[in-house]
Design an enzyme around this catalytic site. Structure first.
Site, mmCIF file in Angstrom:
data_model
loop_
_atom_site.group_PDB
_atom_site.id
_atom_site.type_symbol
_atom_site.label_atom_id
_atom_site.label_comp_id
_atom_site.label_asym_id
_atom_site.label_seq_id
_atom_site.Cartn_x
_atom_site.Cartn_y
_atom_site.Cartn_z
ATOM 1 N N ASN A 1 94.110 19.429 -42.317
ATOM 2 C CA ASN A 1 95.118 19.568 -41.191
ATOM 3 C C ASN A 1 95.259 20.721 -40.524
ATOM 4 O OD1 ASN A 1 96.236 17.029 -42.490
ATOM 5 N ND2 ASN A 1 98.206 17.595 -42.748
ATOM 6 N N GLU A 2 94.707 21.897 -41.137
ATOM 7 C CA GLU A 2 94.783 23.304 -40.329
ATOM 8 C C GLU A 2 93.740 22.820 -39.320
ATOM 9 O OE1 GLU A 2 96.712 23.649 -44.135
ATOM 10 O OE2 GLU A 2 94.963 22.758 -43.454
ATOM 11 N N SER B 1 80.068 12.543 -50.868
ATOM 12 C CA SER B 1 80.519 11.587 -51.328
ATOM 13 C C SER B 1 79.335 10.527 -51.513
ATOM 14 C CB SER B 1 81.551 10.914 -50.374
ATOM 15 O OG SER B 1 82.488 11.649 -50.333
ATOM 16 N N GLU C 1 82.967 8.021 -37.172
ATOM 17 C CA GLU C 1 83.875 7.882 -38.512
ATOM 18 C C GLU C 1 85.428 7.641 -38.335
ATOM 19 O OE1 GLU C 1 84.426 10.804 -42.279
ATOM 20 O OE2 GLU C 1 84.177 11.750 -40.387
ATOM 21 N N SER D 1 79.454 19.401 -45.339
ATOM 22 C CA SER D 1 80.067 20.641 -46.059
ATOM 23 C C SER D 1 79.232 21.136 -46.907
ATOM 24 C CB SER D 1 81.509 20.078 -46.609
ATOM 25 O OG SER D 1 82.300 19.424 -45.777
ATOM 26 N N GLN E 1 76.335 11.887 -46.809
ATOM 27 C CA GLN E 1 76.646 12.784 -45.592
ATOM 28 C C GLN E 1 76.394 14.229 -46.008
ATOM 29 O OE1 GLN E 1 80.286 12.329 -43.570
ATOM 30 N NE2 GLN E 1 79.608 13.087 -42.033
ATOM 31 N N GLY E 2 75.286 15.216 -45.846
ATOM 32 C CA GLY E 2 75.150 16.369 -46.096
ATOM 33 C C GLY E 2 75.795 17.358 -44.999
#
Length: 388
Positions: A368-369, A161, A244, A129, A126-127
């Site tokens: 989380n943010e 990943s 996901e 980030s 998965q490209g």
């Protein structure tokens, strides 16, 4: 017996009969922080599953799946985890890209790519980030320009990943010059085995290299390999992220429960359970695990209705924080022994790997943010965060 119970029994029986012989040693292999373990053997196992029709069970039959209901898919993932079967190598293709192509792909794209995902012949990464576009995905700078009958892709992706084991990458790139944020993005299917692509593994705290940097230098892919229309990349990407947060989360929790049980057993053996504070933390961890499962079931109600609701973001924050705290509890139960590697050069036990890898849980797949901002702005309707 209901259809779900019959399906669960069939899955359990097949796994019991097939996790034997050459595959018996794969029980418990792979998983977070251990993706390097027996990769070729796990790939062979997954192709064995494919030959028996046990990959992509939730896909419609017309695309090579079993057409399993949502309840049957949950049963499959739970039984797979309960059998301690090896971590899957084709998760990204099966759980993310495949459903995306079924929803948004052209007939030609489905015919070309879906059968190879079902058969585990082509692996995907998965490209999304980038160095300046992690959880803030809308800041993507990788660009793609249409050059005749091909897209030319230039830029950098990070935290990709299993890119070093993959054949293809689905890439979010900026295809409209001068566009910003969510506008002007497109989702492209890009082959990795070409001169314009360089994959560099990144060593993690666990000493392994599950994710990578990927550099594109005018990498080529046919013009037809765009998912959706040009400029619809954000819409496609968000749908993929919705897939996901799917049914496999309940299988994940079986693994969480196994980790918690191992921590409890160690606490009993080494006397850590004599501490009231440790016993209190163990009790809180057990309660938290039940909350995770309850929220996952709520989320699946949304999935069944067409899209996950706010439970997806709530659940991500909760399970990621819970898992990180479980790693910290494991280290406290281990005591001083937890600070020593089992051997050279960096031989970690399961508790040390749990502690180190779970530090990433609150960062990847939306930190989380970011999840808190999503809940505040999109669910509660609070004012948006001030941006420079």
């Amino acid at each position: 017996m209901s259809s779900v119970e019959e399906f669960r029994t069939e899955v359990r029986g097949w796994l019991r009969a097939n996790l034997t012989g050459e595959f018996a040693s794969l029980r418990g292999r792979g998983g977070p922080g251990r993706e390097h373990e027996a990769f070729a053997e796990r790939l062979a196992w997954e192709r064995h599953m494919a030959a028996a029709g046990w990959t992509c069970v939730g896909w419609p039959k017309e695309y090579g799946g079993r057409g399993a209901t949502l309840e049957q898919q949950v049963a499959f993932h739970e039984e797979y985890a309960l059998a301690d079967a090896p971590a899957r190598v084709n998760h990204i293709g099966e759980q993310l890209l495949g459903p995306t192509l079924i929803a948004f792909g052209t007939p030609e794209q489905r015919d070309r790519f879906l059968p190879r995902i079902v058969a585990v012949e082509e692996l995907w990464c998965q490209g999304y980030s980038e160095p300046d576009a992690g959880s803030d995905l809308a800041n993507v700078r990788t660009r793609a320009e249409l050059d005749g009958e091909e897209w030319a892709v230039t830029g950098q992706k990070i935290w990709t990943s299993l890119a070093h084991e993959s054949h293809w990458c689905f890439v979010v790139a900026r295809t409209e010059t001068g566009s910003t944020r969510h506008q002007g993005l497109s989702c492209l299917l890009v082959p990795l085995d070409q001169p314009g692509v360089q994959v560099r593994p990144i060593t993690q705290l666990t000493g392994t290299c599950e994710f990578n940097e990927v550099f594109f230098d005018s990498a080529r892919t046919p013009a037809a390999n765009i998912v959706g229309r040009p400029g619809e990349g954000w819409k496609v990407a968000m749908a993929t992220l919705g897939f996901e947060r799917g049914v496999s989360t309940l299988g994940q929790q079986v693994g969480f429960r196994r980790e918690l049980e191992a921590v409890i057993e160690l606490a009993k053996r080494n006397g850590a359970a004599d501490s009231p504070l440790i016993r209190d933390r163990i009790a809180r961890a057990w309660i938290g695990l039940e909350i995770i499962r309850g929220n996952a079931l709520r989320m699946l109600d949304g999935v069944a209705a067409g899209a996950p609701g706010p439970e997806a973001s709530i659940g991500k924050i909760f399970w990621a924080t819970w898992h990180r705290e479980l790693g910290e509890l494991a280290m406290d139960v281990c005591g001083a022994d937890g600070m020593l590697a089992a051997g050279e050069p960096y031989d970690l036990d399961d508790f040390q790997r749990l502690f180190l890898f779970s530090r990433s849980d609150t960062i990847y797949a939306g930190s989380n943010e970011i999840q808190r901002n999503i809940i505040a702005e999109r669910v509660l309707g609070l004012p948006k965060e001030v941006r420079p």
